[in-house]
Design a protein around this motif. Structure first.
Motif, PDB file in Angstrom:
ATOM      1  N   ARG A  33       0.858  -0.997   0.070  1.00 13.02           N
ATOM      2  CA  ARG A  33       0.235   0.186  -0.293  1.00 13.02           C
ATOM      3  C   ARG A  33       1.171   1.406   0.729  1.00 13.02           C
ATOM      4  NH1 ARG A  33      -3.737  -3.602  -1.490  1.00 13.02           N
ATOM      5  NH2 ARG A  33      -4.520  -4.697   0.391  1.00 13.02           N
ATOM      6  N   ARG A  34       1.869   0.983   1.015  1.00 11.49           N
ATOM      7  CA  ARG A  34       2.570   2.629   1.138  1.00 11.49           C
ATOM      8  C   ARG A  34       2.768   3.745  -0.565  1.00 11.49           C
ATOM      9  NH1 ARG A  34       4.834   4.834   5.237  1.00 11.49           N
ATOM     10  NH2 ARG A  34       6.716   5.435   4.283  1.00 11.49           N
ATOM     11  N   LYS A  35       3.832   2.154  -1.111  1.00  6.93           N
ATOM     12  CA  LYS A  35       4.530   2.848  -2.210  1.00  6.93           C
ATOM     13  C   LYS A  35       3.863   3.587  -3.338  1.00  6.93           C
ATOM     14  CE  LYS A  35       8.796   0.170  -1.755  1.00  6.93           C
ATOM     15  NZ  LYS A  35       9.539  -0.567  -2.593  1.00  6.93           N
ATOM     16  N   PRO A  36       2.515   3.102  -3.992  1.00  8.54           N
ATOM     17  CA  PRO A  36       1.869   3.056  -4.542  1.00  8.54           C
ATOM     18  C   PRO A  36       0.311   4.902  -3.774  1.00  8.54           C
ATOM     19  CG  PRO A  36       2.003   1.121  -4.525  1.00  8.54           C
ATOM     20  CD  PRO A  36       2.447   0.922  -3.670  1.00  8.54           C
ATOM     21  N   LEU A  37       0.733   4.175  -2.516  1.00  7.44           N
ATOM     22  CA  LEU A  37       0.165   5.699  -2.162  1.00  7.44           C
ATOM     23  C   LEU A  37       0.630   7.148  -2.223  1.00  7.44           C
ATOM     24  CD1 LEU A  37      -1.885   7.134  -0.358  1.00  7.44           C
ATOM     25  CD2 LEU A  37      -1.196   5.963   0.965  1.00  7.44           C
ATOM     26  N   LEU A  38       1.761   7.090  -1.508  1.00  5.79           N
ATOM     27  CA  LEU A  38       2.654   7.963  -1.749  1.00  5.79           C
ATOM     28  C   LEU A  38       3.371   8.571  -2.930  1.00  5.79           C
ATOM     29  CD1 LEU A  38       5.154   6.800   1.110  1.00  5.79           C
ATOM     30  CD2 LEU A  38       3.068   8.406   1.018  1.00  5.79           C
ATOM     31  N   ALA A  39       3.496   7.843  -4.063  1.00  6.87           N
ATOM     32  CA  ALA A  39       3.384   8.574  -5.386  1.00  6.87           C
ATOM     33  C   ALA A  39       2.634   8.739  -5.712  1.00  6.87           C
ATOM     34  CB  ALA A  39       3.531   7.107  -5.776  1.00  6.87           C
ATOM     35  N   GLY A  40       1.282   8.571  -5.370  1.00  8.10           N
ATOM     36  CA  GLY A  40      -0.562   9.136  -5.726  1.00  8.10           C
ATOM     37  C   GLY A  40      -0.613  10.653  -5.102  1.00  8.10           C
ATOM     38  N   VAL A  41      -0.145  10.551  -3.761  1.00 10.18           N
ATOM     39  CA  VAL A  41      -0.680  12.282  -3.027  1.00 10.18           C
ATOM     40  C   VAL A  41       0.703  13.075  -3.750  1.00 10.18           C
ATOM     41  CG1 VAL A  41       0.191  13.205  -1.006  1.00 10.18           C
ATOM     42  CG2 VAL A  41      -0.984  10.440  -1.822  1.00 10.18           C
ATOM     43  N   ALA A  42       1.884  12.366  -4.013  1.00  8.41           N
ATOM     44  CA  ALA A  42       2.867  13.110  -4.786  1.00  8.41           C
ATOM     45  C   ALA A  42       2.458  13.735  -6.585  1.00  8.41           C
ATOM     46  CB  ALA A  42       4.138  12.697  -5.006  1.00  8.41           C
ATOM     47  N   VAL A  43       2.109  12.646  -6.661  1.00  7.35           N
ATOM     48  CA  VAL A  43       1.237  13.275  -8.260  1.00  7.35           C
ATOM     49  C   VAL A  43      -0.065  14.823  -8.262  1.00  7.35           C
ATOM     50  CG1 VAL A  43       0.091  12.811 -10.320  1.00  7.35           C
ATOM     51  CG2 VAL A  43       1.833  11.384  -9.794  1.00  7.35           C
ATOM     52  N   PHE A  44      -0.713  14.368  -7.334  1.00 10.98           N
ATOM     53  CA  PHE A  44      -1.906  15.451  -6.722  1.00 10.98           C
ATOM     54  C   PHE A  44      -0.838  16.605  -6.428  1.00 10.98           C
ATOM     55  CE2 PHE A  44      -4.023  17.784  -3.347  1.00 10.98           C
ATOM     56  CZ  PHE A  44      -5.723  17.612  -4.106  1.00 10.98           C
ATOM     57  N   VAL A  45       0.109  16.739  -5.414  1.00  8.07           N
ATOM     58  CA  VAL A  45       0.320  17.824  -5.499  1.00  8.07           C
ATOM     59  C   VAL A  45       1.106  18.965  -6.969  1.00  8.07           C
ATOM     60  CG1 VAL A  45       2.024  19.502  -3.644  1.00  8.07           C
ATOM     61  CG2 VAL A  45       0.891  16.999  -2.635  1.00  8.07           C
ATOM     62  N   LEU A  55       0.179  16.326   3.868  1.00 13.03           N
ATOM     63  CA  LEU A  55      -0.744  14.712   3.633  1.00 13.03           C
ATOM     64  C   LEU A  55      -0.037  13.820   2.909  1.00 13.03           C
ATOM     65  CD1 LEU A  55      -3.309  13.284   5.100  1.00 13.03           C
ATOM     66  CD2 LEU A  55      -4.458  13.448   2.920  1.00 13.03           C
ATOM     67  N   LEU A  56       0.718  13.986   2.916  1.00 11.35           N
ATOM     68  CA  LEU A  56       2.072  13.177   1.895  1.00 11.35           C
ATOM     69  C   LEU A  56       3.539  13.293   3.113  1.00 11.35           C
ATOM     70  CD1 LEU A  56       3.423  12.160  -0.512  1.00 11.35           C
ATOM     71  CD2 LEU A  56       4.528  14.381  -0.835  1.00 11.35           C
ATOM     72  N   VAL A  57       3.813  14.065   3.838  1.00 10.63           N
ATOM     73  CA  VAL A  57       4.652  13.750   5.211  1.00 10.63           C
ATOM     74  C   VAL A  57       4.116  13.379   6.611  1.00 10.63           C
ATOM     75  CG1 VAL A  57       5.879  15.618   6.960  1.00 10.63           C
ATOM     76  CG2 VAL A  57       5.991  16.199   3.764  1.00 10.63           C
ATOM     77  N   VAL A  58       2.787  13.452   6.896  1.00 12.28           N
ATOM     78  CA  VAL A  58       2.078  12.301   7.451  1.00 12.28           C
ATOM     79  C   VAL A  58       1.787  11.550   7.137  1.00 12.28           C
ATOM     80  CG1 VAL A  58       0.293  12.522   9.015  1.00 12.28           C
ATOM     81  CG2 VAL A  58       0.881  14.614   8.763  1.00 12.28           C
ATOM     82  N   ALA A  59       1.609  10.576   6.069  1.00  8.90           N
ATOM     83  CA  ALA A  59       1.041   9.790   4.993  1.00  8.90           C
ATOM     84  C   ALA A  59       3.096   9.149   5.523  1.00  8.90           C
ATOM     85  CB  ALA A  59       0.759   9.316   3.929  1.00  8.90           C
ATOM     86  N   ALA A  60       3.916   9.362   5.469  1.00 11.95           N
ATOM     87  CA  ALA A  60       5.113   8.660   4.897  1.00 11.95           C
ATOM     88  C   ALA A  60       5.472   8.535   6.178  1.00 11.95           C
ATOM     89  CB  ALA A  60       6.365   9.945   4.100  1.00 11.95           C
ATOM     90  N   PHE A  61       5.288   9.516   7.508  1.00  5.40           N
ATOM     91  CA  PHE A  61       5.552   8.911   8.681  1.00  5.40           C
ATOM     92  C   PHE A  61       4.375   8.513   9.306  1.00  5.40           C
ATOM     93  CE2 PHE A  61       8.232  12.440   7.824  1.00  5.40           C
ATOM     94  CZ  PHE A  61       9.635  12.376   7.950  1.00  5.40           C
ATOM     95  N   ALA A  62       3.407   7.995   9.109  1.00  4.62           N
ATOM     96  CA  ALA A  62       2.674   7.436  10.169  1.00  4.62           C
ATOM     97  C   ALA A  62       1.861   6.550   9.958  1.00  4.62           C
ATOM     98  CB  ALA A  62       1.460   8.473  10.815  1.00  4.62           C
ATOM     99  N   LEU A  63       1.911   6.373   8.134  1.00  3.61           N
ATOM    100  CA  LEU A  63       0.385   5.302   8.718  1.00  3.61           C
ATOM    101  C   LEU A  63       2.238   4.166   7.364  1.00  3.61           C
ATOM    102  CD1 LEU A  63      -1.728   3.719   7.703  1.00  3.61           C
ATOM    103  CD2 LEU A  63      -0.857   4.751   5.191  1.00  3.61           C
ATOM    104  N   PRO A  64       2.451   2.703   8.510  1.00  3.47           N
ATOM    105  CA  PRO A  64       2.979   2.035   8.051  1.00  3.47           C
ATOM    106  C   PRO A  64       2.527   0.864   6.628  1.00  3.47           C
ATOM    107  CG  PRO A  64       1.344   1.212   9.851  1.00  3.47           C
ATOM    108  CD  PRO A  64       1.005   2.476  10.058  1.00  3.47           C
ATOM    109  N   GLU A  65       3.403   0.044   6.380  1.00  2.00           N
ATOM    110  CA  GLU A  65       2.988  -0.692   5.071  1.00  2.00           C
ATOM    111  C   GLU A  65       1.822  -1.838   6.078  1.00  2.00           C
ATOM    112  OE1 GLU A  65       1.849  -2.774   2.303  1.00  2.00           O
ATOM    113  OE2 GLU A  65       3.643  -1.325   2.029  1.00  2.00           O
ATOM    114  N   THR A  66       0.870  -1.942   5.800  1.00  2.00           N
ATOM    115  CA  THR A  66      -0.377  -2.723   6.313  1.00  2.00           C
ATOM    116  C   THR A  66      -1.012  -4.146   4.783  1.00  2.00           C
ATOM    117  OG1 THR A  66      -2.059  -2.063   4.412  1.00  2.00           O
ATOM    118  CG2 THR A  66      -1.746  -1.194   7.130  1.00  2.00           C
TER     119      THR A  66
END
Length: 417
Positions: free
Chosen positions: A86-98, A189-200
């Motif tokens: 979940r983490r890698k696609p998520l963080l890449a997607g949030v960066a695209v949103f920005v 949110l990109l910064v928060v997710a990078a530090f607060a959301l682990p791989e599930t």
């Protein structure tokens, strides 16, 4: 009980509650990308039409493009998250949103704005589809439905605050400043997710990402009558909601004379009802059958929409229209958590793909309503009311006919993994 829970000591209740609250805040913020990107600039639509020298129906394509882009983006990103975590696609997607939000700020024409909105939608899709899949990784059964209801408290703040904030920003800046605020929110949110959301999603539960496996997974989901029934019910009820979202800015401001700030507060009132209904749902799940709660929500959506239609046909004023709209919108607080959890519960091994298909049904159907809702321009509330009623009734029929469960629909209660 989950496998992980069975093989390690249970976490202390306080630790579980803290962790659940953290997940709700982070995943709620990720889910809020969609409502914020849709609702925040609604008060600016009339001003944008003049600034970009385009008509109302053409400008509403910026809404349709975003919603369709979210649907397609989820279709791609859901299986990728099943394969790579979940983490890698998520963080890449949030960066695209920005990045896409910044492009919206500098767009000189409606055509380029539409293109930037499609890219923005792909980034938002990552947050939306992966957050639902992560919930399915962590929860099951009634616990999942309760978590989705808790998530309504967080994500419900987005439609409450977005039009209000958008209206207030218009007093200080132009519509471009609204998209700048979206870019800033995405970066935070990109910064928060990078530090607060682990791989599930652990590696042993991941699925191959080759095209044949993805197609087979979607085919399996589409052959599941119950999943399709709940998905269509969710998508069609969202279509009724999105008809209101896309048309209400023009209907309430032009037809009924509200200014942008008044419209923002009126729009937010419906979202308050949605949040309250979601919290009531969380307390009732486990005591009342989920299908019963879902049907109450679907019935409220259809009945409220029909009341708007009656008010529009009768030429009644805001005192008749607003209460009916409130019922139609608030009912989503019962529809969304129950339809989503009932659809996802049977497919834990492919939660990303199942979440993606739900998103496609929800946002593609919703996106197709936007141009239809704008065909009458600013002249009448009747097309909006007719479409809301039609989609509300179709949602009821879809769940009633297709989503007849093969066994008890009361789901087992499973907690945090």
């Amino acid at each position: 009980m989950s496998t992980e829970t069975a093989t390690r000591p249970a976490s202390p209740p306080q630790t579980r509650r803290t962790r659940t609250a953290r997940y709700a805040l982070v995943l709620g913020g990720l889910t809020a990308f969609g409502p914020l990107s849709i609702d925040m600039y609604l008060p600016a639509l009339p001003a944008m039409a003049g600034d970009l020298r385009t008509g109302d129906a053409t400008l509403q394509l910026t809404l349709a493009a975003f919603v369709l882009g979210v649907g397609i983006g989820q279709l791609v990103l859901g299986p990728l998250s099943d394969a790579y975590g979940r983490r890698k696609p998520l963080l890449a997607g949030v960066a695209v949103f920005v990045v896409a939000s910044v492009l919206c700020v500098v767009s000189p024409s409606v055509e380029l704005l539409i293109a930037a909105r499609v890219l923005q939608a792909f980034g938002a899709a990552a947050g939306m589809v992966i957050s639902r899949a992560a919930v399915r990784d962590l929860f099951s059964g009634i616990a999942m439905a309760r978590f989705f209801s808790m998530l309504m408290l967080v994500t419900g703040l987005a439609p409450i605050l977005a039009p209000v904030l958008g209206g207030q920003l218009l007093a200080l800046t132009s519509w471009r400043g609204i998209f700048g605020a979206l870019a800033a929110f995405g970066a935070l949110l990109l910064v928060v997710a990078a530090f607060a959301l682990p791989e599930t999603l652990p590696e042993h539960r991941r699925r191959p990402a080759n095209p044949r496996a993805i197609v087979r997974g979607y085919a399996r989901l589409l052959r599941d009558r119950v999943f399709v029934g709940y998905g269509l019910g969710l998508g069609l009820s969202f279509a009724a909601m999105f008809t209101y979202i896309s048309a209400s800015s023009f209907v309430l401001q032009t037809t009924y004379g509200l200014d942008p700030q008044e419209y923002g507060f009126v729009f937010g009132t419906g979202a308050v009802g949605l949040v309250l209904a979601g919290q009531v749902n969380g307390r009732l799940v486990g005591r009342v059958r989920q299908r019963t709660l879902l049907f109450v929500g679907l019935t409220g959506n259809a009945a409220g929409s029909f009341a708007v239609l009656v008010a529009a046909l009768s030429g009644l004023g805001l005192e008749a229209v607003l209460p009916a709209l409130f019922v139609a919108v608030a009912s989503a607080g019962l529809v969304m958590p129950n339809a989503t959890s009932l659809a996802l519960n049977d497919h834990p091994e492919m939660a990303g793909s199942a979440s993606a298909l739900l998103g496609v049904l929800q946002f593609t159907v919703g996106g197709l309503t936007s141009p239809l809702a704008g065909l009458s321009g600013e002249k009448s509330a009747l097309p909006m009311a007719m479409l809301m009623t039609l989609f509300g009734l179709l949602a009821l029929v879809s769940v009633g006919v297709l989503a007849r469960r093969r066994s008890s629909d009361q789901l087992p209660q499973v907690g945090l993994a």
